[in-house]
Write an enzyme that holds these catalytic residues in place. Structure first.
Site: not given
Ligand code: NAD
Length: 230
Positions: A7-10, A45, A73, A136, A140, A169
């Site tokens: 629902n958000r971000g990546i 999760v 995450g 973290y 990973k 990102i």
């Molecule tokens: N943003 C970056 O630069 C970056 C870099 C490397 C890896 N990542 C990884 O990419 C993934 C997404 O990151 P993002 O930046 O979009 O994060 P974000 O915080 O924008 O989005 C994460 C989403 O996961 C959901 N979430 C969190 N805990 C949860 C749970 N227990 N059960 C179900 N949903 C849950 C949140 O509600 C949110 O919608 C993560 O695994 C993060 O570790 C992000």
């Protein structure tokens, strides 16, 4: 397909990309709204019962899950001497055990259907390391072992398991970082910029494609070169 944290971000970008390609997509998340056209399923999760119920709901609506993107995450960053057991447990429980729970449940129908694609959202820091992120980065790095063990277990059933490893990102997760930390990373990224969520989604789409059927246990960096060689 199922995307956790969609629902958000990546995750949101991944959901959007697969919807655009014509997939039936379920987003398992705890907050926010799924993209229009996706099935939003409320699921934490870290809760095995919620994961089971969410898969049932997704399967009833969309049929067997053939593609899983374990993307949910969280971070709880601090230096090791200040890192509490609770900080450690929370991150491991979402990022690693949560990925295990959904992969285990999805593998069931993938093995039965003799086709499946599992993509874990790892991170460049899993193999590169990061001060302040012992919890973290450990979570990973472990996803690499999970993808490779799954590959050895069920690779013969038409199922692949890979890790996409984003670098920095532009998302809500990185928006909270102090400017000096961002500047330090920018100096270390050969591409000299942060990445976009669409660039991660494109890599995930490739790994989930029919054409990527001979790629398994791989770590695909989307990091502008930050983690090269790791
Ligand atoms: N943003 C970056 O630069 C970056 C870099 C490397 C890896 N990542 C990884 O990419 C993934 C997404 O990151 P993002 O930046 O979009 O994060 P974000 O915080 O924008 O989005 C994460 C989403 O996961 C959901 N979430 C969190 N805990 C949860 C749970 N227990 N059960 C179900 N949903 C849950 C949140 O509600 C949110 O919608 C993560 O695994 C993060 O570790 C992000």
């Amino acid at each position: 397909m199922v995307v956790t944290g969609g629902n958000r971000g990546i995750g949101q970008a991944i959901v959007g990309r697969f919807l655009a390609a014509g997939h039936r997509v379920a987003s398992f998340d705890m907050g926010g709204e799924p993209a229009t056209g996706a099935l939003g399923v409320n699921c934490n999760v870290t809760d095995a019962d919620q994961v089971e119920a969410a898969f049932k709901q997704a399967e009833e609506a969309n049929g067997p899950v053939e593609i899983l993107v374990a993307n949910a995450g969280i971070t709880k960053d601090t230096l090791i001497l200040r890192m509490s057991d609770a900080d450690w447990d929370a991150v491991i429980n979402v990022n690693l055990t949560g990925a295990f729970r959904v992969a285990k449940r999805a593998a069931k129908s993938m093995i039965r259907g003799r086709w499946g694609r599992i993509v874990f959202t790892g991170s460049v820091v899993g193999l590169y390391g990061s001060a302040g992120q012992v919890n973290y980065s450990s979570s990973k790095a472990a996803l690499v072992g999970m993808a490779r063990s799954l590959t050895r277990e069920i690779g013969g059933r038409g199922v692949t398991a890979n890790v996409v490893a984003p670098g920095f990102i532009e998302t809500d997760m990185t928006a909270v970082l102090p400017d000096d930390v961002i500047a330090k990373y920018l100096a270390a990224i050969p591409a000299a910029r942060l990445g976009q969520v669409a660039e991660v989604a494109a890599a995930v789409e490739f790994l989930a494609s029919e054409e990527a059927g001979f790629i398994s246990g791989a770590v695909l960096p989307v990091d502008g070169g930050l983690g090269m060689g790791h």
